[in-house]
Design a protein around this motif. Structure first.
Motif, PDB file in Angstrom:
ATOM      1  N   VAL A  26      11.613  60.643  76.544  1.00 36.77           N
ATOM      2  CA  VAL A  26       9.974  60.610  75.749  1.00 36.77           C
ATOM      3  C   VAL A  26      11.185  61.018  74.548  1.00 36.77           C
ATOM      4  CG1 VAL A  26       8.530  62.139  75.700  1.00 36.77           C
ATOM      5  CG2 VAL A  26       9.544  61.023  77.770  1.00 36.77           C
ATOM      6  N   ARG A  27      10.786  60.851  73.175  1.00 34.19           N
ATOM      7  CA  ARG A  27      10.718  61.212  72.177  1.00 34.19           C
ATOM      8  C   ARG A  27       9.692  62.556  71.728  1.00 34.19           C
ATOM      9  NH1 ARG A  27      15.969  61.060  70.490  1.00 34.19           N
ATOM     10  NH2 ARG A  27      15.014  60.743  68.494  1.00 34.19           N
ATOM     11  N   ALA A  28       8.283  61.977  71.893  1.00 28.90           N
ATOM     12  CA  ALA A  28       7.228  63.539  71.546  1.00 28.90           C
ATOM     13  C   ALA A  28       6.478  63.506  71.994  1.00 28.90           C
ATOM     14  CB  ALA A  28       7.139  63.053  70.427  1.00 28.90           C
ATOM     15  N   GLY A  29       5.193  63.986  72.143  1.00 33.02           N
ATOM     16  CA  GLY A  29       3.904  63.719  72.628  1.00 33.02           C
ATOM     17  C   GLY A  29       3.050  64.314  71.210  1.00 33.02           C
ATOM     18  N   ILE A  30       1.554  63.928  71.796  1.00 28.60           N
ATOM     19  CA  ILE A  30       0.734  64.126  70.440  1.00 28.60           C
ATOM     20  C   ILE A  30      -0.177  64.169  70.957  1.00 28.60           C
ATOM     21  CG2 ILE A  30      -0.522  62.825  68.376  1.00 28.60           C
ATOM     22  CD1 ILE A  30       2.681  61.554  67.877  1.00 28.60           C
ATOM     23  N   PHE A  48       6.165  68.773  70.590  1.00 29.46           N
ATOM     24  CA  PHE A  48       5.006  68.560  70.581  1.00 29.46           C
ATOM     25  C   PHE A  48       4.197  68.436  69.268  1.00 29.46           C
ATOM     26  CE2 PHE A  48       0.350  70.151  70.820  1.00 29.46           C
ATOM     27  CZ  PHE A  48      -0.440  69.557  72.510  1.00 29.46           C
ATOM     28  N   LEU A  49       3.245  67.572  69.005  1.00 30.20           N
ATOM     29  CA  LEU A  49       2.845  67.614  67.378  1.00 30.20           C
ATOM     30  C   LEU A  49       0.900  67.246  67.833  1.00 30.20           C
ATOM     31  CD1 LEU A  49       5.536  64.227  66.417  1.00 30.20           C
ATOM     32  CD2 LEU A  49       5.611  66.386  66.218  1.00 30.20           C
ATOM     33  N   THR A  50       1.198  68.674  66.516  1.00 30.63           N
ATOM     34  CA  THR A  50      -0.894  68.814  67.216  1.00 30.63           C
ATOM     35  C   THR A  50      -1.161  68.182  66.114  1.00 30.63           C
ATOM     36  OG1 THR A  50      -0.046  71.011  68.136  1.00 30.63           O
ATOM     37  CG2 THR A  50      -2.629  70.968  67.149  1.00 30.63           C
ATOM     38  N   LEU A  51      -1.287  66.402  66.393  1.00 30.60           N
ATOM     39  CA  LEU A  51      -2.117  65.543  65.517  1.00 30.60           C
ATOM     40  C   LEU A  51      -2.857  65.115  65.902  1.00 30.60           C
ATOM     41  CD1 LEU A  51       0.861  64.687  64.093  1.00 30.60           C
ATOM     42  CD2 LEU A  51       0.169  66.249  63.156  1.00 30.60           C
ATOM     43  N   ASP A  52      -3.986  64.368  64.867  1.00 33.39           N
ATOM     44  CA  ASP A  52      -5.044  64.071  65.192  1.00 33.39           C
ATOM     45  C   ASP A  52      -4.872  62.508  64.759  1.00 33.39           C
ATOM     46  OD1 ASP A  52      -7.748  62.571  65.070  1.00 33.39           O
ATOM     47  OD2 ASP A  52      -9.005  64.280  63.553  1.00 33.39           O
ATOM     48  N   VAL A  53      -5.140  61.887  65.911  1.00 34.90           N
ATOM     49  CA  VAL A  53      -4.717  60.804  66.143  1.00 34.90           C
ATOM     50  C   VAL A  53      -5.243  59.248  65.425  1.00 34.90           C
ATOM     51  CG1 VAL A  53      -4.854  58.473  67.904  1.00 34.90           C
ATOM     52  CG2 VAL A  53      -3.707  60.594  68.609  1.00 34.90           C
ATOM     53  N   ALA A  54      -6.727  59.550  65.037  1.00 30.60           N
ATOM     54  CA  ALA A  54      -7.314  59.199  63.806  1.00 30.60           C
ATOM     55  C   ALA A  54      -6.685  59.664  62.181  1.00 30.60           C
ATOM     56  CB  ALA A  54      -8.589  59.078  63.893  1.00 30.60           C
ATOM     57  N   GLU A  55      -5.684  60.204  62.508  1.00 26.44           N
ATOM     58  CA  GLU A  55      -5.293  60.888  61.411  1.00 26.44           C
ATOM     59  C   GLU A  55      -3.525  60.105  60.960  1.00 26.44           C
ATOM     60  OE1 GLU A  55      -5.980  64.562  60.049  1.00 26.44           O
ATOM     61  OE2 GLU A  55      -8.307  64.242  59.859  1.00 26.44           O
ATOM     62  N   LEU A  56      -3.268  59.761  62.392  1.00 23.61           N
ATOM     63  CA  LEU A  56      -2.603  59.225  62.417  1.00 23.61           C
ATOM     64  C   LEU A  56      -2.043  57.614  61.416  1.00 23.61           C
ATOM     65  CD1 LEU A  56      -0.352  60.099  65.755  1.00 23.61           C
ATOM     66  CD2 LEU A  56      -0.003  60.907  62.879  1.00 23.61           C
ATOM     67  N   SER A  57      -0.706  57.687  61.203  1.00 24.53           N
ATOM     68  CA  SER A  57      -0.447  56.040  60.707  1.00 24.53           C
ATOM     69  C   SER A  57       0.345  55.309  61.010  1.00 24.53           C
ATOM     70  CB  SER A  57      -0.238  56.079  58.941  1.00 24.53           C
ATOM     71  OG  SER A  57       1.193  56.141  58.873  1.00 24.53           O
ATOM     72  N   GLY A  58       0.907  54.088  61.005  1.00 28.06           N
ATOM     73  CA  GLY A  58       2.192  53.724  62.249  1.00 28.06           C
ATOM     74  C   GLY A  58       3.485  54.351  61.521  1.00 28.06           C
ATOM     75  N   ALA A  59       3.582  54.631  60.653  1.00 26.86           N
ATOM     76  CA  ALA A  59       4.976  54.807  60.072  1.00 26.86           C
ATOM     77  C   ALA A  59       5.110  56.520  60.239  1.00 26.86           C
ATOM     78  CB  ALA A  59       4.764  55.145  58.183  1.00 26.86           C
ATOM     79  N   ASP A  60       4.709  56.901  60.706  1.00 29.72           N
ATOM     80  CA  ASP A  60       4.472  58.695  60.995  1.00 29.72           C
ATOM     81  C   ASP A  60       4.998  57.787  62.577  1.00 29.72           C
ATOM     82  OD1 ASP A  60       3.266  59.660  59.070  1.00 29.72           O
ATOM     83  OD2 ASP A  60       1.132  60.006  59.612  1.00 29.72           O
ATOM     84  N   ASN A 103     -13.918  55.799  69.999  1.00 27.05           N
ATOM     85  CA  ASN A 103     -13.520  55.756  68.476  1.00 27.05           C
ATOM     86  C   ASN A 103     -11.947  56.259  68.741  1.00 27.05           C
ATOM     87  OD1 ASN A 103     -13.707  55.019  65.597  1.00 27.05           O
ATOM     88  ND2 ASN A 103     -12.793  57.396  64.985  1.00 27.05           N
ATOM     89  N   MET A 104     -11.511  56.864  69.869  1.00 24.04           N
ATOM     90  CA  MET A 104     -10.241  57.300  69.825  1.00 24.04           C
ATOM     91  C   MET A 104      -8.964  55.904  70.730  1.00 24.04           C
ATOM     92  SD  MET A 104      -8.790  60.262  68.806  1.00 24.04           S
ATOM     93  CE  MET A 104     -10.351  59.282  67.699  1.00 24.04           C
ATOM     94  N   PHE A 108      -6.368  54.425  69.143  1.00 24.71           N
ATOM     95  CA  PHE A 108      -4.919  53.637  69.607  1.00 24.71           C
ATOM     96  C   PHE A 108      -4.547  52.038  68.905  1.00 24.71           C
ATOM     97  CE2 PHE A 108      -3.016  53.864  74.025  1.00 24.71           C
ATOM     98  CZ  PHE A 108      -2.552  53.981  74.166  1.00 24.71           C
ATOM     99  N   ALA A 109      -5.663  51.515  69.707  1.00 24.70           N
ATOM    100  CA  ALA A 109      -5.909  49.748  69.253  1.00 24.70           C
ATOM    101  C   ALA A 109      -4.784  49.811  67.793  1.00 24.70           C
ATOM    102  CB  ALA A 109      -7.025  48.906  69.056  1.00 24.70           C
ATOM    103  N   ARG A 110      -5.489  50.719  66.656  1.00 32.85           N
ATOM    104  CA  ARG A 110      -4.768  50.195  65.371  1.00 32.85           C
ATOM    105  C   ARG A 110      -3.221  51.146  65.128  1.00 32.85           C
ATOM    106  NH1 ARG A 110      -4.047  54.701  61.930  1.00 32.85           N
ATOM    107  NH2 ARG A 110      -4.876  56.312  63.097  1.00 32.85           N
ATOM    108  N   ILE A 111      -3.177  51.794  66.017  1.00 33.65           N
ATOM    109  CA  ILE A 111      -1.608  52.476  65.499  1.00 33.65           C
ATOM    110  C   ILE A 111      -0.571  51.503  66.791  1.00 33.65           C
ATOM    111  CG2 ILE A 111       0.001  54.159  66.807  1.00 33.65           C
ATOM    112  CD1 ILE A 111      -2.972  56.297  66.486  1.00 33.65           C
TER     113      ILE A 111
END
Length: 351
Positions: A26-30, A48-60, A103-104, A108-111
């Motif tokens: 497991v590389r990371a949890g978001i 553990f990355l405190t990030l909003d999935v809606a603001e994540l990009s695939g590149a991240d 929306n989540m 998820f589908a977008r990512i």
């Protein structure tokens, strides 16, 4: 073969812990819930990355994997929008509010479309499958080239000491993934197997050797109620002097498990975010006069008994921990998901 996973909506790490048990790196949890960070990093040994999935990009997310690894992306998008229990209380919710709740799943589908992992898995409540948002999610994955399967799974069939039915979805770039065979279909792990070795405590007491082994205090009336309740019983064991007014109404007969005790020799009922209160379900200890403790709730979710949820210098917040534990993917169910993925990728590599 190197298999690496990133866990979206990871919470305290129930699914990640199951992946690690099966040997997936497991590389990371978001997740946006910062209160999960200590438990996740301490037990999963991943960022553990405190990030909003809606603001994540695939590149991240792509940069979290090693270049030569098979990429697995897992997640448990928040299930409250699809829950039968919460749905009853949102009759006045607007279409816009409902759209935000779903929306989540769209994010998820977008990512997935942007990352193009080799394998995807999602766990959720079974009722998610009847919603258009889920149908759209599946259609987007299939359009992106994935072979998608999903099914209802009984967690007790995989060693979770709890009756919990969930929907498990797999998507693969190669072939359909079959869920690993049940390990405990005919021999479920019982409440006795899981928690009988934990030291006895009283209502409101904190055990000196484990401060998560604590239960909520009970007033005198509720103490009388739990004492009047047999193992596996409920408020129906009481005389009328202890019953609530709602119990005497015709509709009250449907709440059979409220103020109930668990059965020693059966799996527990579903561990919910309200599992520390005897008035919220069958959450009474089978024989001790109290509700289950935080540690017992975690063990019934198949977390290891030494799983660390709280930093040594942090105050124990019972309600927050109940929410984290109740929302978690049972560890043993996560392990079954991971074994299914590993077998699938091994077979693909050989072919």
């Amino acid at each position: 073969m190197k298999i690496e996973a990133v866990d979206l909506f990871c919470g305290v790490g129930g699914l990640s812990a199951g992946l690690r048990l099966a040997g997936i790196d497991v590389r990371a949890g978001i997740d946006l819930d910062t209160s999960c960070k200590y438990a996740y990093e301490k037990n999963i040994n991943a960022a553990f990355l405190t990030l909003d999935v809606a603001e994540l990009s695939g590149a991240d997310i792509i940069k979290l994997y090693s270049p030569d690894a098979k990429k697995v992306l897992v997640g448990c998008a928040p299930c409250q929008p699809f829950s039968m229990y919460t749905g009853r209380y949102r009759q006045n919710e607007t279409a816009q509010d409902t759209d935000k709740r779903w929306n989540m799943l769209r994010e998820f589908a977008r990512i997935i479309e942007e990352v193009q992992p080799d394998v995807v898995s999602m766990e959720n409540v079974p009722r998610v499958a009847v919603h258009p948002a889920f149908n759209s999610f599946v259609a987007r994955l299939e359009a992106a080239g994935y072979k998608v399967t999903f099914q209802k799974v009984r967690a007790q069939n995989y060693g979770v000491p709890q009756r919990r039915t969930r929907l498990v979805l797999f998507a693969s770039k190669f072939e359909e993934i079959e869920l690993a065979e049940p390990t405990h279909e005919n021999s479920p792990v019982t409440v006795r197997d899981a928690i009988s070795s934990l030291p006895p405590i009283k209502a409101g007491e904190v055990h000196a050797g484990d401060r998560l082994h604590q239960s909520r205090n009970l007033g005198e009336t509720n103490l009388r109620r739990i004492r009047a309740t047999r193992e596996g019983g409920s408020w129906k064991d009481w005389d009328e002097s202890l019953q609530l007014a709602c119990h005497r109404k015709p509709g009250g007969k449907s709440f059979r498990a409220v103020y109930g005790r668990m059965n020693w020799d059966e799996p527990s009922p579903v561990i919910t975010t309200q599992c520390l209160g005897i008035g919220n379900g069958r959450f009474g200890h089978p024989e001790q006069d109290r509700a289950i403790s935080i540690r017992e709730a975690a063990v019934l979710q198949s977390f290891p008994v030494d799983f660390e949820f709280v930093a040594p210098d942090e105050r124990v917040n019972q309600l927050r921990l109940a929410r984290q534990i109740g929302n978690a993917v049972p560890v043993k169910l996560g392990e079954a998901v991971a074994r299914s993925i590993k077998r699938h990728l091994d077979q693909h590599q050989k072919s």
